[in-house]
Design an enzyme around this catalytic site. Structure first.
Site, PDB file in Angstrom:
ATOM      1  N   THR A  87       2.294   9.561   0.940  1.00 20.62           N
ATOM      2  CA  THR A  87       1.462  10.602   0.334  1.00 20.62           C
ATOM      3  C   THR A  87       0.217  10.733   1.198  1.00 20.62           C
ATOM      4  OG1 THR A  87       2.224   9.973  -1.866  1.00 20.62           O
ATOM      5  CG2 THR A  87       0.239  11.334  -1.758  1.00 20.62           C
ATOM      6  N   LYS A 162       3.393  17.628  -4.328  1.00 16.46           N
ATOM      7  CA  LYS A 162       3.058  16.303  -4.880  1.00 16.46           C
ATOM      8  C   LYS A 162       1.645  16.300  -5.479  1.00 16.46           C
ATOM      9  CE  LYS A 162       2.710  11.645  -4.923  1.00 16.46           C
ATOM     10  NZ  LYS A 162       3.534  10.626  -5.489  1.00 16.46           N
ATOM     11  N   LYS A 237      -6.319   8.285  -5.710  1.00 14.05           N
ATOM     12  CA  LYS A 237      -5.996   8.729  -4.347  1.00 14.05           C
ATOM     13  C   LYS A 237      -5.427  10.156  -4.374  1.00 14.05           C
ATOM     14  CE  LYS A 237      -2.739   8.169  -0.580  1.00 14.05           C
ATOM     15  NZ  LYS A 237      -1.610   7.481   0.052  1.00 14.05           N
TER      16      LYS A 237
HETATM   17  P1  NAD Z   1       1.706  -0.387   0.829  1.00  4.30           P
HETATM   18  O1  NAD Z   1       0.282  -0.582   1.200  1.00  4.30           O
HETATM   19  O2  NAD Z   1       2.405  -1.452   0.031  1.00  4.30           O
HETATM   20  O3  NAD Z   1       2.589  -0.144   2.157  1.00  4.30           O
HETATM   21  C1  NAD Z   1       2.114   0.481   3.329  1.00  4.30           C
HETATM   22  C2  NAD Z   1       2.571  -0.363   4.507  1.00  4.30           C
HETATM   23  O4  NAD Z   1       2.192   0.268   5.724  1.00  4.30           O
HETATM   24  C3  NAD Z   1       1.950  -1.770   4.513  1.00  4.30           C
HETATM   25  O5  NAD Z   1       2.953  -2.766   4.511  1.00  4.30           O
HETATM   26  C4  NAD Z   1       1.131  -1.792   5.803  1.00  4.30           C
HETATM   27  O6  NAD Z   1       1.092  -3.063   6.444  1.00  4.30           O
HETATM   28  C5  NAD Z   1       1.877  -0.758   6.640  1.00  4.30           C
HETATM   29  N1  NAD Z   1       1.083  -0.237   7.745  1.00  4.30           N
HETATM   30  C6  NAD Z   1      -0.233   0.132   7.734  1.00  4.30           C
HETATM   31  N2  NAD Z   1      -0.601   0.565   8.966  1.00  4.30           N
HETATM   32  C7  NAD Z   1       0.505   0.476   9.741  1.00  4.30           C
HETATM   33  C8  NAD Z   1       0.759   0.769  11.111  1.00  4.30           C
HETATM   34  N3  NAD Z   1      -0.197   1.252  11.915  1.00  4.30           N
HETATM   35  N4  NAD Z   1       2.000   0.530  11.611  1.00  4.30           N
HETATM   36  C9  NAD Z   1       2.980   0.029  10.805  1.00  4.30           C
HETATM   37  N5  NAD Z   1       2.802  -0.277   9.496  1.00  4.30           N
HETATM   38  C10 NAD Z   1       1.584  -0.051   8.986  1.00  4.30           C
HETATM   39  O7  NAD Z   1       1.785   1.017   0.087  1.00  4.30           O
HETATM   40  P2  NAD Z   1       3.003   1.588  -0.803  1.00  4.30           P
HETATM   41  O8  NAD Z   1       2.739   1.314  -2.228  1.00  4.30           O
HETATM   42  O9  NAD Z   1       4.281   1.165  -0.175  1.00  4.30           O
HETATM   43  O10 NAD Z   1       2.788   3.153  -0.602  1.00  4.30           O
HETATM   44  C11 NAD Z   1       3.166   3.818   0.583  1.00  4.30           C
HETATM   45  C12 NAD Z   1       2.929   5.300   0.441  1.00  4.30           C
HETATM   46  O11 NAD Z   1       3.672   5.781  -0.682  1.00  4.30           O
HETATM   47  C13 NAD Z   1       1.457   5.665   0.159  1.00  4.30           C
HETATM   48  O12 NAD Z   1       1.146   6.838   0.866  1.00  4.30           O
HETATM   49  C14 NAD Z   1       1.426   5.862  -1.334  1.00  4.30           C
HETATM   50  O13 NAD Z   1       0.402   6.754  -1.748  1.00  4.30           O
HETATM   51  C15 NAD Z   1       2.800   6.450  -1.588  1.00  4.30           C
HETATM   52  N6  NAD Z   1       3.310   6.228  -2.949  1.00  4.30           N
HETATM   53  C16 NAD Z   1       3.201   5.007  -3.544  1.00  4.30           C
HETATM   54  C17 NAD Z   1       3.687   4.830  -4.828  1.00  4.30           C
HETATM   55  C18 NAD Z   1       3.586   3.487  -5.519  1.00  4.30           C
HETATM   56  O14 NAD Z   1       3.845   3.419  -6.729  1.00  4.30           O
HETATM   57  N7  NAD Z   1       3.249   2.405  -4.826  1.00  4.30           N
HETATM   58  C19 NAD Z   1       4.280   5.906  -5.506  1.00  4.30           C
HETATM   59  C20 NAD Z   1       4.421   7.129  -4.855  1.00  4.30           C
HETATM   60  C21 NAD Z   1       3.925   7.275  -3.565  1.00  4.30           C
END
Ligand code: NAD
Length: 290
Positions: A87, A162, A237
């Protein structure tokens, strides 16, 4: 398919695992976490995308997406699909899609709803922006990771869908919670309130499917001490992204702005961080008008 997967966090790891379980060849990379079972781990983002038909990114925000895009776009094969499921702000989504297309790639923005449970169970909903042929090619992957995909039009439109959806969700949750708090003070029983509203013109997903009052309506995070579910900081967010987009597009969104302000206060100054976004109800419950 040969799939590169960048960002193996709470959402990315189970999505990558589901693709591997469906017999796709998945190579992942993350700066912090390890690969889930069945997924090979590369030493860099560039290595993970080498020779991939589709590269999926699941990253925290638009700035990180732009950084990762700079690393992977130059090494991806012409015609491959860059599928961003994070997102992010609409501008970053459109900028990265433009950069990918200029390099001979195809790009889709495909943010999800359904949360960690949906990622794990393979029941996410994908809102997709980008070219129709790329969408068609990615459909088998959406079918594995999710239960529904909607093609919303050109690049950035997935993110637009979204944040519009989640702006409605945030506003509606606040409305539902403040109405319950008012009903309490008027001596109206919560079950009676639910029975009326859930079958009257005030009904909504937040009332009918995710009721913020414990013990009322179907089981929801309210029945589990407001453990998320969908955490208040994630709602904040998305509300901030909606207001950023509204500013750029010159759209008047007073309710979205107010919801963003209330969730910011809740997450940053009150006890909202780490609680489900429906914990707005106990917040309102304890307050008077001042
Ligand atoms: P998260 O923080 O658990 O995962 C993100 C991952 O990206 C982390 O493991 C981090 O180490 C990695 N990362 C950061 N910088 C990086 C880079 N330069 N290279 C490689 N990896 C890198 O977050 P999440 O909960 O998995 O969410 C991911 C996305 O999905 C976000 O944009 C969030 O808004 C969206 N989202 C999350 C949810 C939820 O319920 N968690 C629901 C819908 C959408």
């Amino acid at each position: 398919m040969k799939i590169g997967f960048i960002g193996l966090g709470n959402m990315g790891a189970p999505m990558a695992r589901n693709l591997a379980e469906a017999k796709h060849e998945v190579t992942g990379f993350d700066v912090v976490t390890a690969a889930p079972s069945g997924v090979a781990f590369a030493d860099s983002a560039a290595e993970a995308v080498d020779g991939a038909d589709v590269v999926i990114t699941m990253l925290p925000d638009g700035a990180i997406l732009r950084q990762v895009a700079d690393q992977i776009i130059p090494v991806m094969d012409a015609g491959a699909v860059l599928l961003d499921c994070s997102t992010v702000d609409v501008e970053s989504a459109r900028a990265v899609a433009g950069q990918a297309e200029a390099a001979g790639l195809r790009a889709l923005d495909a943010p999800v709803s359904g949360g960690i449970g949906g990622a794990d169970a393979g029941t996410l909903t994908f809102m997709v922006g980008g070219a129709a042929d790329a969408y068609r090619d990615a459909l088998p992957l959406f079918d594995i990771m999710g239960q529904k995909a909607v093609h919303c039009g050109a690049s950035g439109n997935g993110q637009a869908a979204k944040i519009c959806n989640n702006m409605i969700l945030g506003v509606t949750m606040i409305g539902t919670c403040e109405a319950f708090a008012l009903a309490d003070k008027l001596g109206l029983d919560r079950q009676a309130m639910f029975d009326v509203v859930s079958t009257s013109s005030g009904y909504s997903w937040t009332m009918n499917a995710y009721c913020p009052a414990p013990g009322v309506g179907p089981v929801s995070p309210a029945d589990n001490g407001y453990q998320p579910g969908f955490a208040a900081e994630l709602m904040l967010k998305d509300l901030r992204l909606s207001q950023q987009a509204a500013k750029v597009a010159d759209a008047d969104t007073p309710m979205g702005a107010k919801a963003s302000e209330l969730y910011a206060r809740f997450v940053e100054d009150e006890d909202g961080h780490g609680r489900d976004f429906s914990a707005m109800l106990p917040r309102f419950e304890g307050r008077g008008r001042s």
